[in-house]
Design a protein around this motif. Structure first.
Motif, PDB file in Angstrom:
ATOM      1  N   ASP A 109      42.803  38.437  41.834  1.00 29.32           N
ATOM      2  CA  ASP A 109      41.738  39.431  41.706  1.00 29.32           C
ATOM      3  C   ASP A 109      42.265  40.828  42.014  1.00 29.32           C
ATOM      4  O   ASP A 109      43.063  41.024  42.934  1.00 29.32           O
ATOM      5  CB  ASP A 109      40.589  39.097  42.648  1.00 29.32           C
ATOM      6  N   ALA A 110      41.807  41.791  41.215  1.00 23.70           N
ATOM      7  CA  ALA A 110      42.338  43.152  41.288  1.00 23.70           C
ATOM      8  C   ALA A 110      41.193  44.158  41.242  1.00 23.70           C
ATOM      9  O   ALA A 110      40.016  43.797  41.102  1.00 23.70           O
ATOM     10  CB  ALA A 110      43.312  43.400  40.138  1.00 23.70           C
ATOM     11  N   THR A 111      41.557  45.436  41.370  1.00 20.17           N
ATOM     12  CA  THR A 111      40.583  46.516  41.310  1.00 20.17           C
ATOM     13  C   THR A 111      39.715  46.370  40.059  1.00 20.17           C
ATOM     14  O   THR A 111      40.245  46.122  38.974  1.00 20.17           O
ATOM     15  CB  THR A 111      41.301  47.876  41.275  1.00 20.17           C
ATOM     16  N   PRO A 112      38.401  46.508  40.186  1.00 19.30           N
ATOM     17  CA  PRO A 112      37.529  46.372  39.012  1.00 19.30           C
ATOM     18  C   PRO A 112      37.998  47.243  37.847  1.00 19.30           C
ATOM     19  O   PRO A 112      38.245  48.435  37.996  1.00 19.30           O
ATOM     20  CB  PRO A 112      36.164  46.839  39.542  1.00 19.30           C
ATOM     21  N   GLY A 113      38.156  46.601  36.677  1.00 19.01           N
ATOM     22  CA  GLY A 113      38.568  47.320  35.475  1.00 19.01           C
ATOM     23  C   GLY A 113      40.057  47.516  35.320  1.00 19.01           C
ATOM     24  O   GLY A 113      40.499  48.086  34.315  1.00 19.01           O
ATOM     25  N   SER A 114      40.866  47.060  36.268  1.00 15.05           N
ATOM     26  CA  SER A 114      42.314  47.264  36.199  1.00 15.05           C
ATOM     27  C   SER A 114      42.872  46.717  34.888  1.00 15.05           C
ATOM     28  O   SER A 114      42.541  45.609  34.463  1.00 15.05           O
ATOM     29  CB  SER A 114      43.001  46.576  37.374  1.00 15.05           C
ATOM     30  N   THR A 115      43.740  47.499  34.258  1.00 15.33           N
ATOM     31  CA  THR A 115      44.346  47.088  32.988  1.00 15.33           C
ATOM     32  C   THR A 115      45.727  46.471  33.175  1.00 15.33           C
ATOM     33  O   THR A 115      46.392  46.143  32.188  1.00 15.33           O
ATOM     34  CB  THR A 115      44.468  48.293  32.040  1.00 15.33           C
ATOM     35  N   HIS A 116      46.179  46.331  34.427  1.00  9.52           N
ATOM     36  CA  HIS A 116      47.529  45.788  34.651  1.00  9.52           C
ATOM     37  C   HIS A 116      47.588  44.716  35.735  1.00  9.52           C
ATOM     38  O   HIS A 116      48.440  43.849  35.695  1.00  9.52           O
ATOM     39  CB  HIS A 116      48.509  46.915  34.992  1.00  9.52           C
ATOM     40  N   GLY A 117      46.705  44.763  36.733  1.00 13.12           N
ATOM     41  CA  GLY A 117      46.637  43.713  37.726  1.00 13.12           C
ATOM     42  C   GLY A 117      47.544  43.859  38.927  1.00 13.12           C
ATOM     43  O   GLY A 117      47.535  43.008  39.822  1.00 13.12           O
ATOM     44  N   TYR A 118      48.334  44.939  38.994  1.00 11.42           N
ATOM     45  CA  TYR A 118      49.215  45.122  40.146  1.00 11.42           C
ATOM     46  C   TYR A 118      48.466  45.677  41.362  1.00 11.42           C
ATOM     47  O   TYR A 118      49.033  45.784  42.439  1.00 11.42           O
ATOM     48  CB  TYR A 118      50.390  46.035  39.780  1.00 11.42           C
ATOM     49  N   ASP A 119      47.213  46.014  41.175  1.00 15.75           N
ATOM     50  CA  ASP A 119      46.377  46.507  42.263  1.00 15.75           C
ATOM     51  C   ASP A 119      45.494  45.382  42.783  1.00 15.75           C
ATOM     52  O   ASP A 119      44.260  45.397  42.670  1.00 15.75           O
ATOM     53  CB  ASP A 119      45.546  47.706  41.802  1.00 15.75           C
ATOM     54  N   VAL A 120      46.131  44.371  43.374  1.00 18.83           N
ATOM     55  CA  VAL A 120      45.439  43.172  43.851  1.00 18.83           C
ATOM     56  C   VAL A 120      44.486  43.529  44.991  1.00 18.83           C
ATOM     57  O   VAL A 120      44.827  44.305  45.886  1.00 18.83           O
ATOM     58  CB  VAL A 120      46.462  42.124  44.322  1.00 18.83           C
ATOM     59  N   THR A 121      43.302  42.946  44.960  1.00 13.30           N
ATOM     60  CA  THR A 121      42.330  43.142  46.041  1.00 13.30           C
ATOM     61  C   THR A 121      42.038  41.854  46.801  1.00 13.30           C
ATOM     62  O   THR A 121      41.634  41.894  47.955  1.00 13.30           O
ATOM     63  CB  THR A 121      41.001  43.693  45.491  1.00 13.30           C
ATOM     64  N   ASP A 122      42.220  40.716  46.149  1.00 16.67           N
ATOM     65  CA  ASP A 122      41.958  39.426  46.795  1.00 16.67           C
ATOM     66  C   ASP A 122      42.966  38.412  46.292  1.00 16.67           C
ATOM     67  O   ASP A 122      42.844  37.900  45.176  1.00 16.67           O
ATOM     68  CB  ASP A 122      40.534  38.967  46.494  1.00 16.67           C
ATOM     69  N   PRO A 123      43.989  38.097  47.104  1.00 15.07           N
ATOM     70  CA  PRO A 123      45.026  37.164  46.653  1.00 15.07           C
ATOM     71  C   PRO A 123      44.633  35.698  46.790  1.00 15.07           C
ATOM     72  O   PRO A 123      45.463  34.821  46.558  1.00 15.07           O
ATOM     73  CB  PRO A 123      46.204  37.505  47.579  1.00 15.07           C
ATOM     74  N   THR A 124      43.390  35.446  47.141  1.00 17.50           N
ATOM     75  CA  THR A 124      42.968  34.057  47.364  1.00 17.50           C
ATOM     76  C   THR A 124      42.230  33.460  46.175  1.00 17.50           C
ATOM     77  O   THR A 124      41.782  32.323  46.240  1.00 17.50           O
ATOM     78  CB  THR A 124      42.063  33.960  48.602  1.00 17.50           C
ATOM     79  N   ARG A 125      42.103  34.220  45.068  1.00 15.18           N
ATOM     80  CA  ARG A 125      41.394  33.666  43.917  1.00 15.18           C
ATOM     81  C   ARG A 125      41.903  34.277  42.615  1.00 15.18           C
ATOM     82  O   ARG A 125      42.373  35.420  42.582  1.00 15.18           O
ATOM     83  CB  ARG A 125      39.890  33.894  44.043  1.00 15.18           C
ATOM     84  N   ALA A 126      41.794  33.471  41.540  1.00 13.76           N
ATOM     85  CA  ALA A 126      42.116  33.967  40.205  1.00 13.76           C
ATOM     86  C   ALA A 126      41.106  35.047  39.837  1.00 13.76           C
ATOM     87  O   ALA A 126      39.920  34.949  40.172  1.00 13.76           O
ATOM     88  CB  ALA A 126      42.087  32.829  39.197  1.00 13.76           C
ATOM     89  N   ARG A 127      41.557  36.048  39.141  1.00 14.15           N
ATOM     90  CA  ARG A 127      40.729  37.214  38.866  1.00 14.15           C
ATOM     91  C   ARG A 127      39.524  36.879  37.972  1.00 14.15           C
ATOM     92  O   ARG A 127      39.688  36.428  36.830  1.00 14.15           O
ATOM     93  CB  ARG A 127      41.586  38.285  38.196  1.00 14.15           C
TER      94      ARG A 127
END
Length: 760
Positions: A43-61
């Protein structure tokens, strides 16, 4: 082990999530790919186009399809018998939207009493955590209270229990954090960030409990057999990269493991790291370099000087890195200097900065790499002899406690200084020949001699046969085909210089380095829309930090840069001149593209194909290289190739897809052919234009290099390529070629050949 025969990089985003990726798995299987290699999936910042800005490493985005979508993708990959490689980000998490990161939100709400206070690399010696989100410090007056949250326009922050009474400013004064202007934050920031991006907070992954929480989900995928390989982002930012990788290897003992480690020419991976290799920037530089004519260097240097741009690479790089230590990473340098005991604070700051500026590589890994550290200290000492006592103290204290906080933070930050100063500044200032300005490259080294290429390739085959190789990534400054066309400019240097003089006189940009880069970019990426070119030049101008930057804008200059693409492309005579020049080098660019692709795909290592680059792709730096890929057209071309079509080398790019398909399929179906490495040498008048090598004893790669020079010299003439005795067949054309093929015949259809010797 789960080493793939090849990988295919897919950039996931909300518009192209797990289900869309599952939809191309069949195509990838038909193409010959060994493993799907996906960008970050947590899971990453809402709307992220790349995913390197992870916000929750405990679940698939969830925006990619969540756990259900991930399971669907895994099932498709398994059914196709492909591997599955996942990109992970251990160094940092996004705090751009605090509420999206529950760990960060809890830290803001509870401060040092938060259960996650030690998850982030925060200097808790200060009373409050600085958050540089305001336009300036006076903007505190604009805060409001919205329920149990403090608000600054669209930004929201938690209010600690029992502190919500009074004016918004009184409430703010009671929090565990302090909202400040970005300029003050740059000087006083008390949490480690990713480079200069304050929205990405560094994670203390060296702590076992943090590692367990941040990696538990991904390692669950690995242990379930759903993920067969891991790509580790930015290991240089970690406190102890070697320790981290050993822990990761223990959690994924059978996974293919590669690290995004940028190696400078001549540098090797630390031998204690239990990894299969790098993500391939070292191979990229070598493969691209051997297709460049080094004799063109003086011509491009003269043009650069004539136009008013700097020609001394070392000087430009030193200035750029100094800008980073003195103006951008000010807080980080001060934090390190404060750890240096017995030295005047200003001398300590200067010494720390000078050593990081002087690094010949990204960082050392003490006690490994002690020579790298020593070389940086000596180089700094030579530049600033008056700081000798400070350098002595720094050297002594770092060597005396290589795992101590001083040594750790200095090594973590040196990589930031080098990357920010070199890749993100120097590469946009030193624009003599843009094809050389690539991650891990050295723009002052103009091309690579064939013997040096063979030495490096043989070394890779012997020491790291399962490392990744690449020509394009989501981080490259330009795509492989753009770079290949630019390489052709080295063969018509005088013609290009004359063209740049002509074009500049008509519609040049006022900043010399950007002007040189703009014309090279226009030729390399042609045809290109004004919108794409405008976005690229805006980024290039701001990264160079010469006339404008991301933080200090020269509006008039930026407007001129923004207007330039439309002005150039609307100038019919000028546009026609550019188009004519592109036509002059287009064929050579295609030849270089096919040559470097075959060398990469069939050479030592595990080759990666970046999404879409199985056809021509003239992309520029991100986000341009993350544009949607037309897989329907690629499926149609692949079907024709599988049916036996041998496409012409034309604008469709079908010839490149033929090469990619045939090599990847051969690697997958007959991996035993791709072992070892032995240079081969052609004989005849044009032998220098033929690059060839043997894998094992039954596979030969042969490609054309410097095709324009070859044409001027009269073609292949008597050139032959002696091979081992036997019956050799070109996999690309399906023709028998004998064991001493004439180059003129071998390359009459394509400028490349992949030869297999069948056993009797």
């Amino acid at each position: 082990m789960s080493t793939p025969t090849s990988t295919y990089r897919v950039q996931l985003r909300p518009e192209f999530g797990f289900l869309e990726a599952a939809g191309i798995v069949g195509y990838l299987r038909e193409l010959g790919v060994g493993a799907l290699y996906g960008s970050p999936m947590l899971d990453a910042t809402p709307g992220s186009t790349h995913g390197y800005d992870v916000t929750d490493p405990t679940r698939a985005r969830p925006e990619l399809g969540g756990e259900e979508g991930r399971k669907t993708l895994v099932a498709q990959v398994k059914d196709a018998a492909l591997g599955f490689v996942v990109d992970i980000v251990p160094n940092h998490m996004s705090v751009e939207v605090p509420k999206a990161n529950r760990w960060w939100w809890d830290v803001l709400r509870h401060g040092r009493d938060s259960a996650y206070a030690e998850f982030f690399d925060i200097d808790w010696s200060r009373a409050r955590l600085l958050l540089p989100v305001l336009g300036d410090d006076a903007a505190v007056a604009e805060l409001t209270v919205d329920g149990d949250e403090l608000a600054y326009y669209e930004h929201r922050f938690p209010i600690a229990p029992g502190t919500g009474e009074g004016t918004p400013q009184e409430v703010h004064a009671r929090q565990h954090y302090e909202l400040v202007g970005w300029r003050r934050g740059n000087r006083e920031l008390n949490y480690r960030r990713f480079f200069d991006i304050t929205n990405l907070a560094a994670v203390s992954v060296e702590r076992p409990e943090v590692f367990a929480e941040t990696h538990g989900e991904v390692l669950r995928w690995v242990s379930a057999g759903e993920v067969t390989g891991l790509r580790v982002d930015h290991p240089d930012g970690l406190a102890d990269p070697g320790g981290y990788l050993r822990r990761l290897r223990a959690g994924a003992p059978n996974a293919w493991l590669v690290v995004e480690k940028i190696l400078h020419p001549g540098e090797a991976l630390p031998q204690s790291w239990p990894v299969d290799g790098t993500t391939g920037y070292d191979a990229l530089g070598e493969i691209a370099g051997v297709f460049i004519d080094p004799s063109a260097a003086p011509v491009f240097t003269r043009l650069t000087a004539e136009q008013g741009a700097r020609t001394g690479y070392v000087e430009v790089e030193e200035r750029s890195r100094r800008l980073v230590t003195d103006e951008i990473l000010v807080a980080e340098v001060r934090r390190i200097a404060a750890l240096l005991g017995g030295v005047d604070p200003e001398a300590a700051r200067a010494a720390v900065a000078e050593v990081m500026i002087a690094f010949g590589v990204y960082r050392s890994y003490l006690p490994e790499g002690a020579r790298t550290w020593a070389a940086a200290v000596e180089r700094a000492r030579g530049r600033r002899p008056e700081l000798a006592p400070a350098f002595d103290a720094l050297d002594s204290q770092v060597r005396g406690a290589p795992q101590g906080e001083l040594a750790t933070r200095l090594q973590q930050t040196s990589g930031m200084v080098v990357a920010k100063g070199t890749e993100d500044t120097t590469f946009y200032r030193f624009t003599r020949f843009a094809a050389l300005n690539e991650v891990g490259g050295s723009p002052d080294r103009f091309g690579l001699a064939v013997p040096d290429f063979h030495t490096l390739a043989a070394g890779r085959a012997a020491a790291q046969p399962t490392t990744m190789t690449t020509l394009t990534t989501h981080d490259t400054k330009r795509s492989e085909d753009t770079r290949a066309r630019l390489a052709a400019l080295s063969e018509v240097a005088d013609e290009f210089v004359a063209a740049v003089r002509r074009w500049t006189a008509r519609r040049g940009l006022s900043e010399p380095a950007l002007n040189l880069l703009a014309w090279q970019t226009l030729v390399g990426a042609w045809p290109i829309s004004p919108e794409r070119l405008r976005a690229y030049l805006d980024k290039a101008a701001k990264e160079a930090k010469l006339r404008t930057s991301w933080t200090d804008h020269d509006e008039e200059f930026e407007q001129a840069v923004a207007a330039w693409p439309d002005e150039v492309l609307a100038d019919a005579e000028l546009a026609a001149d550019v188009a004519a020049f592109v036509a002059r080098v287009r064929g050579a660019g295609w030849s270089n593209s096919l040559g470097q692709k075959l060398v990469q795909l069939a050479g030592p290592g595990v080759p990666d194909v970046y999404q879409g680059t199985e056809l021509w792709d003239h992309s520029l730096v991100d986000p341009d290289n993350r544009r949607p890929v037309d897989y329907l057209s690629r499926r149609e071309i692949l079907a024709r190739v599988q049916a036996g079509q041998q496409p012409a080398i034309d604008a469709s790019g079908a010839a490149k897809l033929l090469v990619v398909h045939r090599v990847l399929a051969l690697r997958r179906d007959r991996p035993e052919l791709f072992t070892g490495y032995r240079p081969l040498h052609a004989e005849g008048l044009a032998a220098d234009h033929l690059l060839a090598f043997e894998r094992g004893e039954r596979l030969v790669v042969a490609v054309t290099r410097l095709p324009l020079g070859l044409e001027r010299a009269g073609g292949w003439r008597d050139t032959v390529l002696p091979l081992r005795d036997g019956e050799w067949t070109d996999v690309l054309t399906r023709r028998a070629v004998g064991d001493a093929p004439r180059a003129a015949t071998l390359f009459d259809r394509y400028p490349v050949a992949l030869l297999v010797r069948e056993e009797a």
